[in-house]
Design a protein around this motif. Structure first.
Motif, PDB file in Angstrom:
ATOM      1  N   ALA A 163     -38.026  -5.560 -37.351  1.00 25.72           N
ATOM      2  CA  ALA A 163     -39.464  -5.779 -37.199  1.00 25.72           C
ATOM      3  C   ALA A 163     -40.076  -4.708 -36.294  1.00 25.72           C
ATOM      4  CB  ALA A 163     -39.739  -7.169 -36.642  1.00 25.72           C
ATOM      5  N   THR A 164     -39.352  -4.338 -35.254  1.00 19.70           N
ATOM      6  CA  THR A 164     -39.826  -3.280 -34.352  1.00 19.70           C
ATOM      7  C   THR A 164     -39.948  -1.947 -35.086  1.00 19.70           C
ATOM      8  OG1 THR A 164     -38.712  -4.388 -32.525  1.00 19.70           O
ATOM      9  CG2 THR A 164     -39.356  -2.110 -32.165  1.00 19.70           C
ATOM     10  N   LEU A 165     -39.003  -1.701 -36.004  1.00 24.41           N
ATOM     11  CA  LEU A 165     -39.025  -0.463 -36.794  1.00 24.41           C
ATOM     12  C   LEU A 165     -39.991  -0.553 -37.974  1.00 24.41           C
ATOM     13  CD1 LEU A 165     -35.190   0.187 -36.898  1.00 24.41           C
ATOM     14  CD2 LEU A 165     -36.887   1.526 -35.632  1.00 24.41           C
ATOM     15  N   ASP A 166     -40.612  -1.724 -38.170  1.00 24.48           N
ATOM     16  CA  ASP A 166     -41.530  -1.975 -39.278  1.00 24.48           C
ATOM     17  C   ASP A 166     -40.837  -1.799 -40.638  1.00 24.48           C
ATOM     18  OD1 ASP A 166     -44.019  -2.877 -40.057  1.00 24.48           O
ATOM     19  OD2 ASP A 166     -44.789  -0.840 -40.411  1.00 24.48           O
ATOM     20  N   MET A 167     -39.590  -2.304 -40.715  1.00 25.37           N
ATOM     21  CA  MET A 167     -38.807  -2.251 -41.950  1.00 25.37           C
ATOM     22  C   MET A 167     -38.866  -3.627 -42.617  1.00 25.37           C
ATOM     23  SD  MET A 167     -37.579   0.821 -42.162  1.00 25.37           S
ATOM     24  CE  MET A 167     -36.381   0.650 -43.440  1.00 25.37           C
ATOM     25  N   PRO A 168     -38.928  -3.667 -43.942  1.00 22.21           N
ATOM     26  CA  PRO A 168     -38.971  -4.965 -44.624  1.00 22.21           C
ATOM     27  C   PRO A 168     -37.626  -5.687 -44.533  1.00 22.21           C
ATOM     28  CG  PRO A 168     -38.817  -3.186 -46.217  1.00 22.21           C
ATOM     29  CD  PRO A 168     -38.992  -2.543 -44.872  1.00 22.21           C
TER      30      PRO A 168
END
Length: 186
Positions: free
Chosen positions: A20-25
């Protein structure tokens, strides 16, 4: 107080928070069915990055290579896409560089308890009907249900080594001859 089963949820929570921090699904959608020039079908299944298997794979890779999680996402995707959960055993063997005996080494997926920590249903695994009625345990797909009990197995192994050592010494040591036999030859 954390329980043994909390380890698994903590592992998933830690990895999904990082994603979530890396904005990955958290899911990679399935790809379409395609065929190559030889007629082979290629299909990319959906990958759930919040599953225990995926989180275990990415943790194994990041710990081994000492890299950030972002660098190992595609490797974990490929591993689960190609080999599924049993592929963790192959990854573990490849990272160590030798076959692994899970009686001595903790399984990276189930932490050595020998059962699938996700508690799958018989319908999900395709168990036979009588087995699902018996409420049987589902073995870990990585260590194949081997319990990590190094104290028990080491003692048993040491007894076996001592027996082999005694047999080897007996085979190598020539039989004793009496002094009379040795003197008669001269």
């Amino acid at each position: 107080m954390t329980t043994f089963m909390d380890r698994f949820t903590d592992r998933v929570t830690e990895v999904t928070t990082e994603l979530a921090t890396l904005d990955m699904p958290l899911t990679v959608p399935a790809g379409p069915f395609t065929t190559d020039e030889y007629g082979w079908i290629d299909f990319t299944p959906e990958i759930d990055r919040s599953s225990l298997a995926w989180c275990t794979a990415v943790r194994m890779l990041t710990n081994r290579h000492q890299t950030p999680l972002a660098r190992q996402i595609l490797s974990a995707d490929a591993l689960l896409r190609e080999l599924g959960v049993p592929g963790l055993a192959t990854l573990h063997r490849d990272l160590v560089g030798a076959p692994i005996d899970y009686a001595y080494t903790r399984c990276p997926y189930c932490d050595g308890m020998g059962e699938d920590p996700t508690v799958p249903t018989c319908e999900q695994l395709g168990c036979r009907i009588p087995a699902s009625i018996a409420d049987h345990p589902h073995g870990c797909p990585v260590c194949r249900g081997e319990n990590c009990e190094p104290d028990y197995y080491v003692e048993r192994q040491m007894d076996e080594v001592e027996r082999l050592w005694a047999d080897a010494r007996a085979a190598k040591t020539p039989p004793r001859r009496s002094w009379r036999t040795l003197l008669r030859r001269r």
